[in-house]
Design a protein around this motif. Structure first.
Motif, short mmCIF file in Angstrom:
data_model
loop_
_atom_site.label_atom_id
_atom_site.label_comp_id
_atom_site.label_asym_id
_atom_site.label_seq_id
_atom_site.Cartn_x
_atom_site.Cartn_y
_atom_site.Cartn_z
N LEU A 74 1.00 -1.06 -0.60
CA LEU A 74 0.03 -0.47 0.32
C LEU A 74 0.74 1.49 0.37
N VAL A 75 0.22 2.11 -1.34
CA VAL A 75 0.88 3.44 -0.80
C VAL A 75 -0.13 4.57 -0.93
N HIS A 76 0.57 5.58 0.44
CA HIS A 76 -1.13 6.33 0.98
C HIS A 76 -0.50 7.79 0.07
N PHE A 77 -1.16 8.46 -0.95
CA PHE A 77 -0.81 9.55 -1.18
C PHE A 77 -2.03 10.10 -1.32
N ALA A 78 -3.29 10.39 -0.74
CA ALA A 78 -4.42 10.60 -1.16
C ALA A 78 -5.03 12.24 0.55
N ALA A 79 -5.25 12.94 -0.20
CA ALA A 79 -5.36 14.05 0.60
C ALA A 79 -6.71 14.85 0.12
N LYS A 80 -7.35 14.79 1.44
CA LYS A 80 -8.62 16.27 0.94
C LYS A 80 -7.52 17.49 0.12
N ASN A 81 -7.29 18.13 0.42
CA ASN A 81 -6.03 18.59 -0.15
C ASN A 81 -4.58 18.81 0.00
N PRO A 82 -4.00 18.44 -0.85
CA PRO A 82 -2.90 18.45 -1.25
C PRO A 82 -1.62 20.07 -0.73
N TYR A 83 -2.04 20.88 -1.21
CA TYR A 83 -1.47 21.60 -1.04
C TYR A 83 -1.13 22.18 0.47
N PRO A 84 0.08 22.89 0.76
CA PRO A 84 0.66 23.50 2.02
C PRO A 84 -0.78 24.10 2.87
N GLU A 85 -1.04 25.74 1.78
CA GLU A 85 -1.38 25.96 2.12
C GLU A 85 -3.56 25.80 2.31
#
Length: 111
Positions: A74-85
């Protein structure tokens, strides 16, 4: 561990920037690898990728849980909003998704 005929890697956030790059590199270096691409929308069609449209923020969504149970990695990259801000609300959703995925992996019979 359950018996698996071939290596199967689940990638969350698979249709995003990092996910697509990782999947391309994995498939180039390991042609027999199977990939389960988990994302809100399916990515580019490819016979070696099984796209699973799912919502990792929903702990009750059996689509992604079933995919993890069929994976050997498994590799987990998902994010609601991947941006630092990203605001705190988006960040907490991303943290919840990480918790959901890690708990599912810990209870998976194939990992």
């Amino acid at each position: 561990m359950a018996e698996i005929e071939h290596e199967v890697i689940a990638v969350t956030g698979a249709a995003g920037n990092l996910g697509t790059k990782l999947i391309a590199a994995l498939l180039e270096s390991q042609p027999s690898l199977r990939v389960l691409g988990l994302d809100l929308i399916a990515g580019k069609p490819d016979d070696r990728i099984e796209w699973i449209e799912c919502n990792l923020a929903d702990a009750g969504d059996s689509q992604w849980k079933d995919a993890i149970d069929r994976s050997t990695g498994l590799v987990h990259f998902a994010a609601k909003n991947p941006y630092p801000e990203a605001d705190w609300d988006d960040a907490t959703v991303s943290l919840d998704m990480t918790l959901h995925v890690m708990l599912a992996a810990a209870h998976s019979p194939t990992m």
